[in-house]
Design an enzyme around this catalytic site. Structure first.
Site, PDB file in Angstrom:
ATOM      1  CB  THR A 124     -48.633  11.559 -30.484  1.00 11.21           C
ATOM      2  OG1 THR A 124     -49.295  12.495 -31.180  1.00 11.21           O
ATOM      3  CG2 THR A 124     -49.150  11.231 -28.908  1.00 11.21           C
ATOM      4  CG  ASP A 125     -46.176   7.851 -34.100  1.00  9.77           C
ATOM      5  OD1 ASP A 125     -47.454   8.050 -33.805  1.00  9.77           O
ATOM      6  OD2 ASP A 125     -45.437   7.163 -34.188  1.00  9.77           O
ATOM      7  CG  PHE A 126     -48.071   9.074 -38.726  1.00  9.97           C
ATOM      8  CD1 PHE A 126     -48.917   8.030 -39.253  1.00  9.97           C
ATOM      9  CD2 PHE A 126     -46.604   8.801 -38.808  1.00  9.97           C
ATOM     10  CE1 PHE A 126     -48.413   7.037 -39.683  1.00  9.97           C
ATOM     11  CE2 PHE A 126     -46.151   7.610 -39.135  1.00  9.97           C
ATOM     12  CZ  PHE A 126     -47.005   6.840 -39.688  1.00  9.97           C
ATOM     13  CB  THR A 127     -49.932   6.121 -35.431  1.00 11.17           C
ATOM     14  OG1 THR A 127     -49.019   6.074 -34.182  1.00 11.17           O
ATOM     15  CG2 THR A 127     -49.186   5.509 -36.641  1.00 11.17           C
TER      16      THR A 127
ATOM     17  CB  VAL B 267     -47.993   5.653 -30.855  1.00 10.26           C
ATOM     18  CG1 VAL B 267     -46.998   5.025 -29.869  1.00 10.26           C
ATOM     19  CG2 VAL B 267     -49.253   4.721 -30.919  1.00 10.26           C
TER      20      VAL B 267
END
Length: 155
Positions: A33-36, A38
């Site tokens: 995932t990315d920082f969110t 997602v």
């Protein structure tokens, strides 16, 4: 760990052949995932690759055998073309299903359709064209017996 215990742990690790191709389940980890939270768009390529690789493995075509020259020369797979539609995001801790089916085999090329879903929700859909190449990077025809491996269906 005993061999029987090891075998029990690996049952299903490569997914399963289905009536239309192959199905593999995977969990989305933090690293995907990315920082969110997602799934980062490039990580979907890795999920799709796992689906294709395990489909090949269960169909009797192993990357290591290709690299060792089992078919007369060292061969490898390359992705020639990929078209991806991102429909909905996957998120951390989701369980996703990667489905792979063969659309067409001709000469040195194979065309596949892949879907990545969370339950009934379609997240990603991809069309992939792959080819087999020899050591010098030139396309090689598929061994005839592979078509039966790829197109066979479980009993």
């Amino acid at each position: 760990m005993t061999e029987a215990a090891q075998d029990q742990l690996t049952v299903g690790i490569s997914g399963a052949l289905t009536e239309t191709g192959h199905r593999l389940m995977a969990r989305v980890y933090f690293a995907d995932t990315d920082f969110t939270g997602v799934v980062y768009h490039a990580r979907y390529l890795e999920f799709l690759e796992r689906g294709r690789s395990d489909f090949l493995r269960l169909s009797g075509v192993h990357h290591t055998e290709l690299a060792d020259g089992k078919h007369g020369e060292r061969l490898s797979w390359v992705v020639r073309r990929m078209e991806i539609d991102f429909r909905q995001p996957a998120r951390i801790d989701d369980i996703v299903t990667i489905e792979t089916r063969i659309e067409d085999i001709s000469g040195a090329r194979i065309r596949m359709h892949q879907r990545l879903a969370r339950g009934a929700d379609l997240l990603v859909e991809a069309r992939v064209e792959a080819a087999v190449i020899g050591e010098g990077g030139r396309p090689r025809r598929f061994p005839k017996e592979w078509a039966a491996f790829f197109l066979r269906r479980p009993a």
